[in-house]
Enzyme design. Structure first.
Site, PDB file in Angstrom:
ATOM      1  N   CYS A  68      36.854 -20.867 -27.188  1.00 55.24           N
ATOM      2  CA  CYS A  68      37.586 -22.119 -26.944  1.00 55.24           C
ATOM      3  C   CYS A  68      36.933 -23.169 -27.829  1.00 55.24           C
ATOM      4  O   CYS A  68      36.353 -22.820 -28.870  1.00 55.24           O
ATOM      5  CB  CYS A  68      37.600 -22.485 -25.456  1.00 55.24           C
TER       6      CYS A  68
HETATM    7  C1  RB5 Z   1      40.026 -27.998 -24.919  1.00 59.54           C
HETATM    8  O1  RB5 Z   1      40.829 -27.738 -23.809  1.00 59.54           O
HETATM    9  C2  RB5 Z   1      38.570 -27.715 -24.597  1.00 59.54           C
HETATM   10  O2  RB5 Z   1      38.214 -28.362 -23.426  1.00 59.54           O
HETATM   11  C3  RB5 Z   1      38.347 -26.222 -24.439  1.00 59.54           C
HETATM   12  O3  RB5 Z   1      38.752 -25.567 -25.588  1.00 59.54           O
HETATM   13  C4  RB5 Z   1      36.911 -25.812 -24.200  1.00 59.54           C
HETATM   14  O4  RB5 Z   1      36.049 -26.353 -25.137  1.00 59.54           O
HETATM   15  C5  RB5 Z   1      36.425 -25.962 -22.828  1.00 59.54           C
HETATM   16  O5  RB5 Z   1      35.292 -25.607 -22.475  1.00 59.54           O
END
Ligand code: RB5
Length: 156
Positions: A68
């Site tokens: 993420c």
């Molecule tokens: C974006 O939603 C961001 O919050 C996600 O990609 C991640 O970094 C969360 O831990």
């Protein structure tokens, strides 16, 4: 080499596709559960859930990669699942230890934190190490013991 289930949210579509190609070029069997486009706004916990369920359904034979923005939300979610040991690694040494010290079956990384080449190195380190019985074994058994207690925590 074992099958790797990979997933990401829309903050990490680019890095995920690079890592899928990288693993396939190395002969790794990859299952990509998405998301596939930056306009897919599926919340990262639901992607982590998909990957973890596939690992559990395989009786933990498959391992997972979750990406993420930071890797953090993915790891927090993945560690809610019984038998999943997820860690965020942004350096190759931690990736090696995630397998050897923690028998970590899910590697998490953040596309907003590291570049493609470093991510490949980290992934390769983690893929090429396998947990072997060692002084770490009783510590992992202690994790499982705590997990089995299924303690209820009311702190939010
Ligand atoms: C974006 O939603 C961001 O919050 C996600 O990609 C991640 O970094 C969360 O831990």
């Amino acid at each position: 080499m074992r099958t790797i289930v990979i997933g990401c949210d829309n903050a990490a579509v680019n890095l995920k596709s690079k890592l899928v190609s990288f693993m396939e070029s190395k002969g790794v069997n990859v299952e990509d559960v998405g998301c596939f486009t930056p306009d897919d706004s599926t919340y990262y916990p639901y992607i982590a859930e998909k990957v973890c369920n596939k690992i559990i359904e395989s009786d933990y034979k498959k391992h997972g990669v979750l990406i993420c923005g930071t890797g953090l939300g993915m790891a927090i979610t993945a560690n809610k699942f019984k038998g999943i040991r997820a860690g965020v690694c942004h350096d190759p040494y931690s990736a090696e230890r995630l397998k050897l010290s923690n028998n970590g079956n899910v590697l998490c990384m953040g596309e907003r934190v590291i570049g493609e080449e470093l991510a490949k190195k980290i992934l390769w380190e983690w893929l090429n190490n396998e947990f072997v019985d060692s002084s770490s074994t009783p510590k992992i058994e202690a994790i499982i013991e705590i997990e089995d207690k299924n303690q209820i925590c009311t702190m939010r």
